[in-house]
Design an enzyme around this catalytic site. Structure first.
Site, PDB file in Angstrom:
ATOM      1  N   ASP A   1       0.825  -1.218   0.000  1.00 62.13           N
ATOM      2  CA  ASP A   1       0.000   0.000   0.000  1.00 62.13           C
ATOM      3  C   ASP A   1       0.855   1.263   0.000  1.00 62.13           C
ATOM      4  O   ASP A   1       0.735   2.126   0.872  1.00 62.13           O
ATOM      5  CB  ASP A   1      -0.946   0.008   1.203  1.00 62.13           C
ATOM      6  CG  ASP A   1      -1.972  -1.111   1.157  1.00 62.13           C
ATOM      7  OD1 ASP A   1      -1.980  -1.862   0.167  1.00 62.13           O
ATOM      8  OD2 ASP A   1      -2.753  -1.232   2.106  1.00 62.13           O
TER       9      ASP A   1
ATOM     10  N   ASP B   1      -0.442  -4.505  -3.698  1.00 66.42           N
ATOM     11  CA  ASP B   1      -1.504  -3.499  -3.845  1.00 66.42           C
ATOM     12  C   ASP B   1      -0.934  -2.088  -3.731  1.00 66.42           C
ATOM     13  O   ASP B   1      -1.538  -1.214  -3.100  1.00 66.42           O
ATOM     14  CB  ASP B   1      -2.577  -3.693  -2.775  1.00 66.42           C
ATOM     15  CG  ASP B   1      -3.278  -5.046  -2.861  1.00 66.42           C
ATOM     16  OD1 ASP B   1      -3.276  -5.636  -3.947  1.00 66.42           O
ATOM     17  OD2 ASP B   1      -3.826  -5.492  -1.840  1.00 66.42           O
TER      18      ASP B   1
END
Length: 373
Positions: A225, A252
């Site tokens: 992230d 991600d």
């Protein structure tokens, strides 16, 4: 180790993007790896994405720093009025007004969590050194980092009741204001995964929750992230434009429900932490079903470092929250061998398999081993 990547000839106009029409992709379109036709690709340009929600043309980028006059100066060596970036931003907020404020940052390392609050005037924050790697803003907060209940992590968050910092509040640099711009800087999260036990080791480097943000010649470095683009409400769609920049992570690492375009950028998967055989994910858009434009990657490079992963990494997955149907187009981009060749779109975070009914992912005229060519 830090890297800086730039691409020659990144000057572009939105008109050029809108008119761009190259031959249809040589890769055959399949249900697992859909390809746009040239006529379909005309609807997925920088112009379309950046005018989503109102007319806006960020194609000229931040501009040359030679044309800037600093209202506030930051340096760690005592040669400027401010020794922290946050102090200079606070001064700009206090001064108020609607005129753009310019903040110069001398090369060096700045260990701090920064918030550009929603009350800030338009701000341009820029490193004086043209090499972004020489001006680093870093901190090591994570989703799991403990905090005292009763106090927010910083002014851009509202997590005062929590006893851990949380994913959305872990970012080293936080933008809540409209019309923020940055150039020649590195935004880094230095958290060491495993410092605190737990399955979610997310640690953001940059969180963009304000509209019409421009980043040029910047580095955004983390692992899980790394870069968030969104807002404080799913009903609000904010936009961000990244030009000639470098973004690195491993899980991600570009995510959120906002609208963003990446032009002439290098997006690098780092295999160091997870290993070369890990089936991880690059993008995780949570674009709302009502929003036609999530993320666009154009004229860029997707490569890897920290090993030799081959045919294992997913281009992305739907971040399945609040009814999201993630939207992402990757076009005219060189894709490395780390990306899966036949089925590059993974199941959503809810475990639901990828299909056109669960996410809106497609490609156009990409090259490289990972493109399936």
């Amino acid at each position: 180790m830090q890297h800086i990547y730039t691409r020659a000839g990144v000057a572009i106009t939105l008109a050029t993007c809108a008119l761009l029409s190259l031959p249809a992709s040589a890769v055959s379109s399949t249900t697992a790896r859909p390809q746009l036709t040239s006529s379909q690709a005309a609807s997925y340009t920088v112009a379309k994405y950046m005018s989503n929600g109102g007319s806006w043309d960020p194609s000229s980028g931040v501009g040359a720093i030679s044309g800037f006059t600093a209202n506030y100066k930051v340096a760690t060596d005592g040669s400027a009025s401010y020794t922290t970036i946050q102090a200079a931003i606070n001064a700009a907020v206090k001064a108020g007004g609607t005129a753009r404020k310019y903040i110069s940052v001398k090369a060096g390392s700045y260990k701090e969590v920064v918030c550009v609050p929603s009350s800030a005037p338009p701000i341009t924050l820029y490193g004086l050194d043209a090499t972004a790697a020489n001006t680093v803003i870093y901190y090591g907060n994570s989703n799991l980092t403990p905090k005292s209940s009763g106090s927010a992590t910083h002014a851009c968050t509202s997590n005062s009741s929590a006893t851990t910092i949380g994913t959305s509040s872990s970012a080293t640099f936080n933008v809540a204001a409209t019309d923020f711009r940055a150039r020649n800087l590195t935004f880094k999260n230095s958290y060491t995964e495993g410092t605190y036990s737990g399955s979610n080791q997310s640690a953001l480097a940059l969180s963009v929750r304000g509209d019409k943000a421009i980043f040029e010649n910047v580095q955004v470095i983390g692992n899980q992230d790394t870069l968030y683009i969104g807002s404080y409400s799913y009903s609000t769609t904010n936009r961000a434009f990244f030009k000639a920049s470098f973004i690195q992570g491993d899980t991600d690492f570009i995510f959120g429900h906002g609208t963003a375009a990446f032009y002439g950028c290098t997006i690098q998967y780092n295999a160091t932490r997870l290993g070369a055989s890990a089936a991880s994910y690059i993008f995780a858009p949570s674009t709302q079903s009502s929003n036609s434009y999530g993320f666009l990657v154009i004229s860029s490079t997707l490569n890897y470092a920290g090993g030799s992963p081959s045919n294992v990494v997913y281009l992305g997955r739907n971040w399945a929250e609040s009814g999201a149907k993630g939207q992402l187009v990757i076009r005219e981009t060189a894709i490395g061998a780390h990306v899966r060749k036949t089925a590059p779109w993974g199941p959503g975070t809810n475990g639901v398999a990828y299909s056109s009914s669960t996410a809106r992912f497609s490609e156009y005229n990409n090259t490289g081993t990972g493109s399936g060519n």
